[in-house]
Structures are given as C-alpha cells and as structure tokens.
Design a protein around this motif. Sequence first.
Motif, short mmCIF file in Angstrom:
data_model
loop_
_atom_site.label_atom_id
_atom_site.label_comp_id
_atom_site.label_asym_id
_atom_site.label_seq_id
_atom_site.Cartn_x
_atom_site.Cartn_y
_atom_site.Cartn_z
N ASP A 145 0.84 -1.21 0.00
CA ASP A 145 0.00 0.00 0.00
C ASP A 145 0.87 1.25 0.00
O ASP A 145 0.58 2.24 -0.67
N LEU A 146 1.93 1.18 0.78
CA LEU A 146 2.85 2.30 0.90
C LEU A 146 3.45 2.61 -0.47
O LEU A 146 3.49 3.76 -0.90
N ASP A 147 3.85 1.56 -1.15
CA ASP A 147 4.45 1.71 -2.47
C ASP A 147 3.44 2.33 -3.43
O ASP A 147 3.74 3.24 -4.20
N LYS A 148 2.20 1.83 -3.35
CA LYS A 148 1.16 2.33 -4.25
C LYS A 148 0.89 3.82 -3.97
O LYS A 148 0.82 4.62 -4.90
N SER A 149 0.76 4.18 -2.71
CA SER A 149 0.51 5.58 -2.36
C SER A 149 1.63 6.47 -2.88
O SER A 149 1.38 7.55 -3.40
N LEU A 150 2.85 5.98 -2.71
CA LEU A 150 4.00 6.76 -3.15
C LEU A 150 3.95 6.99 -4.66
O LEU A 150 4.13 8.11 -5.15
N GLN A 151 3.66 5.93 -5.41
CA GLN A 151 3.59 6.06 -6.86
C GLN A 151 2.43 6.97 -7.27
O GLN A 151 2.56 7.76 -8.21
N ASP A 152 1.31 6.86 -6.56
CA ASP A 152 0.17 7.73 -6.84
C ASP A 152 0.55 9.20 -6.66
O ASP A 152 0.23 10.03 -7.51
N VAL A 153 1.22 9.49 -5.53
CA VAL A 153 1.60 10.88 -5.26
C VAL A 153 2.42 11.43 -6.43
O VAL A 153 2.13 12.50 -6.96
N VAL A 154 3.44 10.67 -6.83
CA VAL A 154 4.32 11.13 -7.90
C VAL A 154 3.53 11.34 -9.20
O VAL A 154 3.63 12.37 -9.85
N LYS A 155 2.70 10.34 -9.54
CA LYS A 155 1.87 10.44 -10.75
C LYS A 155 0.98 11.68 -10.71
O LYS A 155 0.88 12.43 -11.67
N GLN A 156 0.30 11.87 -9.57
CA GLN A 156 -0.67 12.95 -9.46
C GLN A 156 0.00 14.32 -9.48
O GLN A 156 -0.53 15.26 -10.06
#
Length: 153
Positions: free
Chosen positions: A62-73
């Motif tokens: 989940d942490l990894d996904k949140s991190l990738q989401d932040v960067v993408k967004q």
Amino acid sequence: IMKKSKVLFGVLAIAVVMSLVAGCGSSEKTVAQPPASQEQASGHQGHSAAMPKEDPMPMMKDLDKSLQDVVKQVKAGQTMDAQKSAAQLVSTTDKVMPHMMDASLKDKLRKAAVEIKDSVNSGKADPSALEGKAKSMQDLMKQTTTHLQSMSH
C-alpha cells in the motif's frame, strides 16, 4: 511442619504471580486475568506481545502504491488527489511503524513520508524534486521490507 508448608505455599504463590506477570498463560483462571491473555499466550510471539499481529507486507505494498500515486498525481498537476495520496502515505507509514524494531529506520521512513506530504501540501511541489524524495523513500521502503522479513518468524 506448619512452617515448611507455609514456605512451600509462599513459593508457590510467588511462582503463580510471576507466571501471571510474565503472561505465560498459566492455566488457572484468576479473576484478574481476562481471557484475552490466554490467546496471546498461545501465539508463539512470546518475545514481544506489543507487536501487531497483522502482516506488515500488504501495508508495504500500500505504501508503495501511495508513493507512486503521489508522484503520478503531482506530475499530472492533480494537487488535491496528490494531497490525499500523501496523507494516505503518512498514515500507512504510521501503521507499519509498530512492526519495525529498527528505530533509525523508523525515523527515516516517517521523515521521508512527512517530507513528501509537506511538499505536496505546500501547493508548489516540484515534480523532479518530489521524484528524488520518492526515490529515497523507496530505498527506505526496500530496507524496511528486508527488515520486516528478517523479523517475521
């Protein structure tokens, strides 16, 4: 003879108290002992009852996904979404922390998550600066995952 039995009883009483304090799940059901500690004793993690029982690995995902989401967004200019993902990042980090034994790693991971959140919340997150922060957080997450795997029995 009375003295002997008193001493023996005293020793037994101490042993019972000690085993209750240690939470060895002595089979006597005393009033002071809620049944919850019974299941705790049957778990094999006698080394630290404070460790959460759930598996931290899904949290790391989940942490990894949140991190990738932040960067993408942030790259896409979706500030509101990025702020939500950054908040999620910090809260997931907080969930993982009780599973970690390495204090300095905990510190670094939390700091990295908060830095990302702060830069996203400042409203002027520079995507390339954020990517740098995200990379260092990913390194910390790799270390954390290794650390957590080395601890799981």
